[in-house]
Design an enzyme around this catalytic site. Structure first.
Site, PDB file in Angstrom:
ATOM      1  N   LYS A  88       0.820  -1.218   0.000  1.00  0.00           N
ATOM      2  CA  LYS A  88       0.000   0.000   0.000  1.00  0.00           C
ATOM      3  C   LYS A  88       0.854   1.268   0.000  1.00  0.00           C
ATOM      4  O   LYS A  88       0.636   2.173  -0.806  1.00  0.00           O
ATOM      5  CB  LYS A  88      -0.944  -0.040   1.205  1.00  0.00           C
ATOM      6  CG  LYS A  88      -1.979   1.060   1.215  1.00  0.00           C
ATOM      7  CD  LYS A  88      -3.099   0.792   2.199  1.00  0.00           C
ATOM      8  CE  LYS A  88      -2.684   0.942   3.649  1.00  0.00           C
ATOM      9  NZ  LYS A  88      -2.097  -0.242   4.266  1.00  0.00           N
ATOM     10  N   THR A  90       3.983   1.606  -0.837  1.00  0.00           N
ATOM     11  CA  THR A  90       4.723   1.645  -2.095  1.00  0.00           C
ATOM     12  C   THR A  90       3.850   2.179  -3.224  1.00  0.00           C
ATOM     13  O   THR A  90       4.297   2.959  -4.069  1.00  0.00           O
ATOM     14  CB  THR A  90       5.251   0.235  -2.444  1.00  0.00           C
ATOM     15  OG1 THR A  90       6.037  -0.248  -1.349  1.00  0.00           O
ATOM     16  CG2 THR A  90       6.103   0.261  -3.701  1.00  0.00           C
ATOM     17  N   ARG A 111       1.685   8.514   7.017  1.00  0.00           N
ATOM     18  CA  ARG A 111       1.972   8.476   8.451  1.00  0.00           C
ATOM     19  C   ARG A 111       3.467   8.229   8.681  1.00  0.00           C
ATOM     20  O   ARG A 111       4.151   7.678   7.831  1.00  0.00           O
ATOM     21  CB  ARG A 111       1.168   7.355   9.124  1.00  0.00           C
ATOM     22  CG  ARG A 111      -0.325   7.573   9.129  1.00  0.00           C
ATOM     23  CD  ARG A 111      -1.062   6.321   9.586  1.00  0.00           C
ATOM     24  NE  ARG A 111      -0.814   5.214   8.675  1.00  0.00           N
ATOM     25  CZ  ARG A 111      -0.957   3.936   8.985  1.00  0.00           C
ATOM     26  NH1 ARG A 111      -1.328   3.591  10.205  1.00  0.00           N
ATOM     27  NH2 ARG A 111      -0.731   2.995   8.099  1.00  0.00           N
ATOM     28  N   PHE A 399       3.801  -9.421  -9.619  1.00  0.00           N
ATOM     29  CA  PHE A 399       5.021 -10.173  -9.321  1.00  0.00           C
ATOM     30  C   PHE A 399       5.378 -11.003 -10.545  1.00  0.00           C
ATOM     31  O   PHE A 399       4.509 -11.349 -11.353  1.00  0.00           O
ATOM     32  CB  PHE A 399       4.792 -11.097  -8.119  1.00  0.00           C
ATOM     33  CG  PHE A 399       4.773 -10.393  -6.793  1.00  0.00           C
ATOM     34  CD1 PHE A 399       5.848 -10.441  -5.930  1.00  0.00           C
ATOM     35  CD2 PHE A 399       3.655  -9.664  -6.402  1.00  0.00           C
ATOM     36  CE1 PHE A 399       5.830  -9.791  -4.710  1.00  0.00           C
ATOM     37  CE2 PHE A 399       3.618  -9.004  -5.180  1.00  0.00           C
ATOM     38  CZ  PHE A 399       4.713  -9.072  -4.335  1.00  0.00           C
ATOM     39  N   TRP A 427       7.215  -0.829  -7.756  1.00  0.00           N
ATOM     40  CA  TRP A 427       8.404  -1.295  -7.048  1.00  0.00           C
ATOM     41  C   TRP A 427       9.589  -1.358  -8.009  1.00  0.00           C
ATOM     42  O   TRP A 427      10.694  -0.914  -7.682  1.00  0.00           O
ATOM     43  CB  TRP A 427       8.168  -2.672  -6.434  1.00  0.00           C
ATOM     44  CG  TRP A 427       9.222  -3.065  -5.440  1.00  0.00           C
ATOM     45  CD1 TRP A 427       9.169  -2.937  -4.094  1.00  0.00           C
ATOM     46  CD2 TRP A 427      10.520  -3.638  -5.737  1.00  0.00           C
ATOM     47  NE1 TRP A 427      10.347  -3.377  -3.518  1.00  0.00           N
ATOM     48  CE2 TRP A 427      11.190  -3.812  -4.503  1.00  0.00           C
ATOM     49  CE3 TRP A 427      11.167  -3.995  -6.913  1.00  0.00           C
ATOM     50  CZ2 TRP A 427      12.470  -4.346  -4.421  1.00  0.00           C
ATOM     51  CZ3 TRP A 427      12.463  -4.527  -6.832  1.00  0.00           C
ATOM     52  CH2 TRP A 427      13.090  -4.699  -5.590  1.00  0.00           C
TER      53      TRP A 427
END
Length: 573
Positions: A88, A90, A111, A399, A427
């Site tokens: 999330k 990322t 956060r 992935f 990513w």
């Protein structure tokens, strides 16, 4: 609106491709934080520098742009988390970079990481791969000292409670009914339940006590829901620390503690500004957990970002049943925010885990398990679109082991709900891997929508809880322990019945049983206690076995964290 911000690709050594998150972060080139602020229209006079790449921003920078329209707020949430990971944070980072790549000004609001997860099971929390916020080590460890200020303010109030009792107890606080607990930002199960004040008359009055992790402290919630120092002080004054023998609440204001507490938080209320690897502005401020608190960054940071960017991407902790529900029912309602679109993050690996596949077998194609796990994602999507009425897209973090048939199955099932699925490669590719997602988000944000809530403030406390359990979790019923029933009666009598509720529940299931994965039905949620957070302005509803002080796992992440002789932090990722 906000000025266009130039976009640079992540300045990272190409030799680092395939390296760890830490290696990618350490190989990046950062811009001076004054340059990041200048590009947003924030001048040097509004900054409190913490080195070259971190700054606190005066909340008055919001007021200086009062006439500027606010940007569009994009909320990123997720399916129910699993050990396989969803990505999330990322996604938030990559989407912020992706939005700038497609030509709009954007910022992100996150956060701050808690030392509890950093040294516990999760590790660092600054994104991953080529979608990270930096400087990673500083953000994960101490950062600008906000959490320490929150803990100090929390513990000052605790000290003043016991000091008042020691010196005669003029307010007639009942030592057996003190609800204010001490706080520390480390997972430490040993401190959940303690007896203090031992050692004789000069060492205080013995009583049962305990610690919460700092992110569960009401002071943290107040910091995150306060627009400025004036509001912060007013909320701190209303904190209820306990009750008298005749059932009257005693507040921080009664103890004259709120002024000193606010003084400790004078810098902590200023949002922290850093940057992504691609130099997108990132406000990282506040850090309540979403399973035991409201799970959102500060309203001060969110409002500051909205005044200086056309699009602001923020996240709410854990799945949409926790963070997103509280973002909408607490933060958005209390602070006048409306998300223009929602991104629900998922992975095939997590979906298959919800379908019963063991972690060791997640790389294999398994359409049956995927089909069994998909209802979990679909429930979260339905909550965002049908309950809250927010335009939604599913971001599927890909992935190498994902298969075309599996991806097609997810797209087919989501399309049946009128929701698109976009593959995310942030990513591996940073903002370039989120350009399609950015285009979809912009399209959704232009659609007309009307934000709805899971319950109305006028509902009774019981009705609010029942609506969240049935409408959001998909449960059938709610049961209340005797302690919870007594608290319900007291809270209604004291006039707190019209406050929003903050559900404290396991993050691993829609139910209050962490072992029930997927999309369980016909379950009953047990409410074991309720706690008033009068300063923050909500009622905490403790369900199942949820705890406000986590423990360390058998092999904590702290065992792999260290520092080299030249001062380089190792093992955070």
């Amino acid at each position: 609106m906000a000025a266009h911000i130039p976009v640079e690709s992540a300045s990272v050594d190409s030799a680092l491709v395939g390296s760890t998150d830490a290696a990618i972060a350490s190989g990046s080139t950062l811009l001076p934080i004054e340059e990041i602020a200048r590009r947003m229209g924030i001048g040097r006079g509004a900054l409190q520098l913490h080195g070259d790449h971190i700054a606190k921003v005066d909340v008055g920078a919001i007021d200086g742009f009062a006439d500027r329209p606010e940007g569009k707020l994009i909320l990123v949430t997720a399916m129910t988390p699993t050990p396989a990971g969803e990505g999330k944070t990322t996604t938030v980072v990559g989407l912020g970079d992706g939005l700038r790549r497609v030509g709009v000004s954007a910022a992100i609001a996150l956060r701050e990481p808690s030392l509890g997860p950093v040294f516990g099971m999760k590790g660092g929390a600054t994104g991953g791969g080529y979608a990270q916020v930096v400087p990673m080590e500083d953000i994960n460890l101490h950062f600008t000292g906000d959490f320490h200020a929150v803990g100090a303010a929390n513990n000052l109030l605790a000290a003043m409670v016991d000091n008042h009792i020691f010196h005669g107890n003029a307010l007639e606080l009942d030592p057996a009914r003190i609800s204010w607990r001490r706080a520390v930002d480390i997972n430490d199960r040993q401190l959940r339940s303690i007896v203090d004040g031992l050692g004789g008359p000069k060492s205080g009055v013995p009583r049962d006590d305990g610690f919460e992790i700092t992110v569960a402290s009401e002071v943290m919630a107040i910091l995150c829901l306060s627009r400025d120092l004036r509001e912060l002080k007013a909320k701190l004054e209303r904190i209820i620390v306990g009750f008298t023998t005749d059932d009257r609440p005693v507040t921080a204001g009664d103890l004259k503690a709120h002024g000193a507490m606010a003084a400790l938080l004078k810098d902590a209320i200023r949002p922290n500004l850093v940057q992504t690897l691609e130099h997108t502005p990132a406000f990282i401020h506040g850090g309540p957990f979403a399973n035991i608190a409201h799970g959102c960054n500060t309203v001060a940071a969110t409002r500051l970002a909205l005044k200086h960017a056309d699009y602001v991407v923020t996240e709410a902790g854990f799945g949409a049943d926790l963070g997103a529900e509280k973002f909408i029912d607490i933060k958005a309602r209390m602070c006048g925010l409306t998300p223009a679109a929602t991104v629900v993050v998922a992975t095939l690996r997590s979906l298959k885990m919800h379908g019963g596949v063991a972690a060791a077998d997640l790389a294999r194609e398994d359409l049956d398990a995927l089909e069994a796990g998909l209802p979990n994602l679909l429930r979260h999507v339905e909550n965002m679109t049908e309950v809250f009425g927010v335009p939604t897209v599913v971001a599927l973090n890909v992935f190498p082991t994902d298969t075309a048939a599996e991806l097609e199955r997810v797209e087919l099932r989501c399309r049946a709900l009128g929701v698109s699925v976009v593959l995310s490669e942030v990513w591996a590719r940073g903002g370039a891997g989120a350009e399609e997602l950015a285009h979809e988000v912009i399209t959704l944000a232009e659609q007309p929508s009307t934000l709805e809530y899971a319950y109305e403030l006028e509902d009774t406390i019981v009705t609010k809880i029942e609506k969240v359990v049935t409408r959001i979790y998909g449960g059938a019923d709610v049961s209340f322990t005797l302690d919870a029933q007594e608290q319900l009666t007291r809270l209604e009598r004291l006039g707190f019945g019209q406050l929003p509720i903050c559900m404290a529940k396991t993050q691993y299931s829609f139910s209050d049983d962490a072992t029930l994965r997927g999309r369980p039905e016909e379950f009953t949620v047990t409410v074991r206690n309720l706690k008033i957070s009068a300063g923050a302005g909500f009622i905490v509803v403790l369900t199942g076995t949820i705890l406000t002080m986590p423990g360390l796992p058998k092999v904590p992440a702290a065992e792999t964290i260290g520092i080299t002789d030249d001062g380089r932090i190792t093992g955070l990722f």
